[in-house]
Design an enzyme around this catalytic site. Sequence first.
Site, short mmCIF file in Angstrom:
data_model
loop_
_atom_site.label_atom_id
_atom_site.label_comp_id
_atom_site.label_asym_id
_atom_site.label_seq_id
_atom_site.Cartn_x
_atom_site.Cartn_y
_atom_site.Cartn_z
N TRP A 63 37.83 35.71 30.66
CA TRP A 63 36.89 34.90 31.45
C TRP A 63 35.73 35.74 31.94
CZ3 TRP A 63 35.14 35.40 36.45
CH2 TRP A 63 34.47 34.31 37.01
N HIS A 64 35.99 37.02 32.22
CA HIS A 64 34.95 37.87 32.80
C HIS A 64 33.87 38.27 31.81
CE1 HIS A 64 37.79 38.34 36.16
NE2 HIS A 64 36.74 38.69 36.86
N GLY A 65 34.13 38.21 30.53
CA GLY A 65 33.08 38.58 29.61
C GLY A 65 33.53 38.65 28.17
N PHE B 143 28.89 36.96 34.58
CA PHE B 143 30.12 36.29 34.17
C PHE B 143 30.04 34.78 34.32
CE2 PHE B 143 31.74 40.45 36.06
CZ PHE B 143 31.58 41.11 34.87
#
Length: 482
Positions: free
Chosen positions: A325-327, A482
């Site tokens: 999800w963060h990148g 993000f």
Amino acid sequence: MLFNSIDFAIFLPLVFGIYWFICNRNLKAQNLFIVFASYLFYGWWDWRFLGLILFSTLLDFTIGNFLRNEERVARRKVLLWISIVVNLGFLGFFKYYNFFVDSFVDAFTFFGHTIDVGSLDIILPVGISFYTFQTLSYTIDVYKKELEPTKDLIAFSAFVCFFPQLVAGPIERAINLLPQISTKRTFNQTQVTDGLKLMLWGFFKKLVIADSLSPIVNDIFNNSASHSSTTLAIGAVFFAFQIYGDFSGYSDIAIGTSKLFGIELMSNFKFPYFSRNIGEFWRKWHISLSTWFRDYLYIPLGGSKGSQLISIRNIFIIFIVSGFWHGANWTFVIWGLFHALLFLPSFITSTNRKFTGTINLLHSPKGFIINLLRFLQTFILVTIGWVFFRSESITQAFSYIKKMLFDFSSEVYVHPSGYRMIDYFIILICFVVFEYVIRNNERNPFYFKNKIVRFCLYVLMLFAIILFYDDGVDRSFIYFQF
């Protein structure tokens, strides 16, 4: 529009004044103005992506109202999946298209084949991960009949695009935020004052802690191969404080700004670096995201109710997805996997919820040593994980960690601009001590009864913000990407 910009310094008082002194008599006018101000706030960055927010808003508002009158299970599932697929489809395209294309090409190259698949020059819309999850939570809760769908499109639009938390959270649930937006707000001086205090604390963490450490962290990570192990350790520790000051600072500003408009957002950080194990850390770090994954992914997968093997599978899924999800980089996936491995021992031994109270180092000499070692151990493990988070590639991350832990070399690191490094260590020590003192009051860091103490803190923080403000430093927030 950045919180720490001149634009926002002009924008906020104007919006506050119009909201309370012109729109205060009519709830619909207040909510309509919130939508207008929020679209202006977001469009200041790039107006072209306002259409994405509008589309997500109309989609989930419509699906929510279809679910209101639909009792057939099969059709309810179809409506839910339309929302999930479309929302995650947009998120996947903008955020992960090039990642999957590059990974696909690399996989063929690994097996000796070369293919040419063109990538696209895609601009990642700021905050798409946050507002996508926010609208999804609404549809899922309506589907599960835990929330009554709203018929008020303006109120729902305000829920989706509420500007203080639009681009970097906290990721609010409709069950908490939507009723506040649908209810008449009245001016509360105490709430406004509390909001301004929390904003001051957030600006201090962002401008004095995060932004002052940013040039050092960038210099060390960008030139990690030429630095000693002690310098790499400094870089990792400084990044741990940079990302905490940056993201928790944003959350504090967002929560404080919301208070100015009579809205209470959920807490997103509760002094996570005073955690005694990884389980406690994840109950205190980015709370809105970790609880979102718990409620909408971990529990639907079965949570910990099945066999231990299934529970362990679910833990790995939730941490890896959280990392992804963060990148769009394998470094984030490895970061999530690393935390899953750290969390696993406490889960297997049922000690992941052993520590739920506030840490007290001064309870007893023995307790001081034990608790100090516990949170130092947790901080060190988390800091090692941050190396994956900050590195550009997996290769760089492993090289960084290998050299930091096993090289045993040292050097006197020199600040890129020539400032005294000792000053930064003193600031961080004072910051940690102050956070320990206020550890029971994440929403009110100036809770001290003595007015003189409070006044001195206000003046000190304002002076520090002015002193450390550097127009040459990139002032954007880390989690905007993000």
